[in-house]
Every structure is written in C-alpha cells, then in structure tokens.
Enzyme design. Structure first.
Site, PDB file in Angstrom:
ATOM      1  N   GLU A  31      43.307 109.810 -13.870  1.00 37.84           N
ATOM      2  CA  GLU A  31      42.186 109.369 -14.698  1.00 37.84           C
ATOM      3  C   GLU A  31      41.491 108.291 -13.887  1.00 37.84           C
ATOM      4  OE1 GLU A  31      42.771 109.839 -19.179  1.00 37.84           O
ATOM      5  OE2 GLU A  31      44.559 108.778 -18.511  1.00 37.84           O
ATOM      6  N   HIS A  72      52.842 110.994 -20.738  1.00 37.49           N
ATOM      7  CA  HIS A  72      52.875 110.776 -22.187  1.00 37.49           C
ATOM      8  C   HIS A  72      53.836 111.788 -22.816  1.00 37.49           C
ATOM      9  CE1 HIS A  72      48.986 108.409 -22.489  1.00 37.49           C
ATOM     10  NE2 HIS A  72      48.703 109.096 -21.402  1.00 37.49           N
TER      11      HIS A  72
END
Length: 452
Positions: free
Chosen positions: A230, A241
């Site tokens: 990102e 995650h």
C-alpha cells in the site's frame, strides 16, 4: 485495507446468483507474469478483470440503471431478493471508462477517468478463474512506479482469500462469477459491496454523505488480507490482516467491524493488522522522493514468506521485504522505535510494536501469523487497485493517525503529508491525472525472482 468502491453503477445477481448482461462484451485485458524456479523464470499468459462493484448494473429487460450515483432504483430494487431477479451486471470498457491499460507484463491504472474514480482489478488464471497463489515458503516480486501518486492516494497490490471462481461453486446459479469480478472480500469486511454471496445488499443501504458513488448496506464480506503493498510517492506499508476464518464469509451490520462499522473491532477479522511502514518505524530517510528507495523512479519490490520449518507445509513465521533499484539490492529499513527491533514482520516484532505504540493487539486476538498462514496455505487472489479514502484521507498511510495526535508520539506519524492533503475532494480535483503502474510480476521459491 481501507478500501471502498467508486463508480456510477455496480453489480448484480439473481436470487443468490449474479446475472451477466449482454449489452457490452466482457473482454479482459491480457497481462503476462512469470513463474520462477531455481533455474529461471517463464512467461505465464494471464489477464485482469475489474471488480464487479465498478460495473454497470442495469435491468435484465433493458438498459435502465439499477444503481445510479449512490442510490438504488427502488422499483427495480425494493429489497435484496427482488433486486437480484431484476438486474444484470454488464461488461466493461476498460480503457475508455476506467482508464485501465495493459501492455505485455505492465498494468497502468488511472485515477480519474470521466466520472469514474479509481478501480480494483484481479489477476485471472483463465477467463473464468482468478489466479490463486500459494505463498508459503515462496517470494512474490513486482515492479512499481509510484512517482505519479501524491498524498492521499493508494496504489495497492495485495492478496485476499476470496473464492477463485468468484463464488460459483458455493452459489451454482451464479451466471457472472470471476469473469465479471464477483466475490470480493477483505479484512475490513466491506459493506459498500452491492452484492455479497450472490445476494443484493439493498436492505438497509445508506448512501454516503461524502462519496457520491458509495454507501453501505446491512451485509459485509470478510476474509484474510495480505497487504504486500500500500503506497504512494510518500509512504509505503506492508501489513498482514488475519481473520478467524481465512476464507470469505458474510457478516451483518456493525457486527462486521472494520472501517465501515461503528465498532471497529466487533468482527471476526483484524482491521488494523501488523504493519511495517518505514516512516512509522522511525526511519524518515528510507522511502520517498530522493530517498534511499527513490519514489521518483521505478523500483522492484520483493516480499518473502518464510515458514517455521523452511518447507511449503510449515507455518508462516516471518515476512521479509527488500527492494531492487538501479541494479542495487536494498534491505528493508530496520525499526528505530525503542523496544522494537528488526526489519521484518514476525511474532516478536508485532507484539513489541503494539506495545510500543499503545495499540490494542487485535492482530494477536485473531491468531496473528498462524491464522494468516491458513490463508496463504489455501491460496490467495491477487488484487491491484488505485483509490482515495473518504473515511480518513489516507492519513493511516502517509500522515498523522489519529489526525489529532502529535507527530512526536510513537506510532502516530506515518509520513510527511498534512492531515488534510488526502481529502478526496482535493485529490480528485487537483490530481485527476494520477496513476500507478505495476509490471514484471514474478512468483517462485525464495531467491528465484530477482538478481542479487
């Protein structure tokens, strides 16, 4: 990942089945990538498909929009079931409508194209199937140019544990499937999706007050997410995650948790993850324009997924990052935060980082790297996207987060951008010509995808 959909119209299904329209032919842009071994790399013929949430959604009997702006046509879509019967998801004009172009092994994603804002794409194995990567004991490498991504934008390349067929096997009447970009999920359990599990998300839909193209419904779509990349020209973050269940599951209302719900940690996934952002970890000279990794030029990004026993069947124990730029291999920056050591993501690093920053250890609560390992073992779909952030101006990536926090407080400063620079109205009006280019995707055993 803090991601949302931006477009005039979106997706569809018949009851528990997403229908495909016939008004626009669906032709996927081709994209070559490479499979590597210890003896070299070979080209693989792939293609990309745009997420269903960006597509034109119209009546099955004609061309009347089922969804316009951020509202549904109540006559066609009075509820989830009726909407699924009445509407169809159509093909996409990739370049003219979405600003998406491919050449050989290169994919370029434009930010603003007409009324369209950003996009989200998946790599395909064939016309009807997403490519599923099994990442344990492997490395994944790509080139990226972020020189035209200012504050507030995110050119992201990541993996999610969505179904490779877009949900067709689970919902056999699905007539659209992966060919039309269905089945998205991530660790934020997004509720802005127009259809989930083949069902419309009309019931309880609330249009966004800040985003003319988005809203949220009663349902969300959860799965494990591995944010390899990102980034913009200012900052970058690498973040796993985990979720209690790695594969795609549907959630309801604020029990989904994540960005789209009033209670962030109510769901079954970790919306925060365990991140490695060099700037946040105290190194302010590593990544950015003119820095050690110079974002004014294209770079090669290498990510390695090490296992506990060094085999494909071991448990994920460490995620390592390195860069190659101008012929030079650059190790990831080391943490400069007191009490946190190392330059990779492992269990010790994650626990120490949460403690040093005073963050809740939601990562550990949802199983940490061991839970993340289940997604990598099962296979994950590659996603590439470009987006801006109507929830928090992308401050969590490139500015101060929380925006009321002091940059001198450990963990608050994520980059040099001001807390208002990423306001979507600002970036959409002042930087509409922004874009990101991903290229030279390679996948193989540790050490096989780059030259040292």
């Amino acid at each position: 990942m803090h991601q949302q959909a931006f477009l005039l119209s979106a997706i569809i299904a018949a009851v528990r089945a997403q229908q495909a329209g016939t008004l626009t032919a669906e032709n996927h842009p081709s994209l070559t990538w490479q499979q590597c071994t210890s003896s070299g790399c070979t080209d693989q013929a792939g293609e990309v498909v745009i997420d269903a949430n960006w597509r034109w959604l119209h009546s099955t009997s004609g061309s009347t929009n089922c969804y316009t702006g951020n509202t549904w046509d109540t006559s066609l879509c009075p509820n989830d079931e009726t909407c699924a019967k009445n509407c169809a998801l159509d093909g996409a004009n990739y370049q003219s409508t979405y600003g998406i172009t491919t050449t050989g092994d290169s994919l370029s994603i434009d930010f603003v194209t007409g009324a369209n804002i950003g996009s989200r794409l998946f790599l395909m194995e064939d016309e009807n199937t997403y490519k599923s990567f099994k990442l344990l004991n492997r490395e994944f490498t790509f080139d990226v140019d972020v020189s035209n991504l200012p504050c507030g934008l995110n050119g992201a390349l990541y993996f999610v544990s969505m179904d490779a067929d877009g949900g067709v096997a689970k919902y056999p009447a699905n007539k659209a499937g992966a060919k039309y970009g269905t089945g998205y999920c991530d660790s934020q359990c997004p509720r802005d999706l127009k259809f989930i599990n083949g069902e419309a998300n009309v019931d309880g839909w609330v249009p966004s007050t800040s985003d003319r193209n988005a809203g949220i419904g009663n349902h969300g779509s959860c799965c494990a997410e591995l944010d390899i990349w990102e980034a913009n020209s200012i900052s970058t973050a690498l973040t796993p995650h985990p979720c209690d269940t790695a594969t795609q599951t549907m959630c309801e209302g604020d029990n989904c948790g994540g960005t789209y719900s009033s209670s962030r940690y109510a769901g079954t996934c970790d919306p925060d993850g365990c991140d490695f952002n060099p700037y946040r970890m105290g190194n302010k000279t590593f990544f950015g324009p003119g820095k050690i990794v110079d974002t004014k030029s294209k770079m090669t990004v290498v990510t390695q997924f090490l296992t506990s026993d060094g085999t494909d069947s071991g448990t994920l124990s460490e995620i390592r990052r390195l860069y190659v730029q101008n012929g030079k291999v650059i190790a990831n920056s080391a943490s400069d935060i007191s009490g946190v050591s190392g330059n990779s993501i492992n269990a010790k690093y994650c626990t120490a980082q949460k403690k040093a920053f005073g963050d809740q250890d939601i990562f550990a609560q949802h199983g940490g790297l061991s839970a993340m390992s289940k997604g990598l073992e099962a296979g994950m779909v590659l996603v590439m996207s470009l987006w801006d952030d109507h929830h928090s101006n992308m401050n969590w990536l490139d500015s101060n987060d929380p925006d009321t926090g002091s940059a001198s407080t450990p963990g608050v400063a994520r980059g040099t951008c001001s807390t208002t620079a990423g306001d979507p109205q600002t970036v959409e009006s002042q930087s509409p010509g922004s874009n990101v280019v991903f290229s030279a995707i390679k996948f193989g055993p540790i050490g096989s995808t780059y030259s040292s």
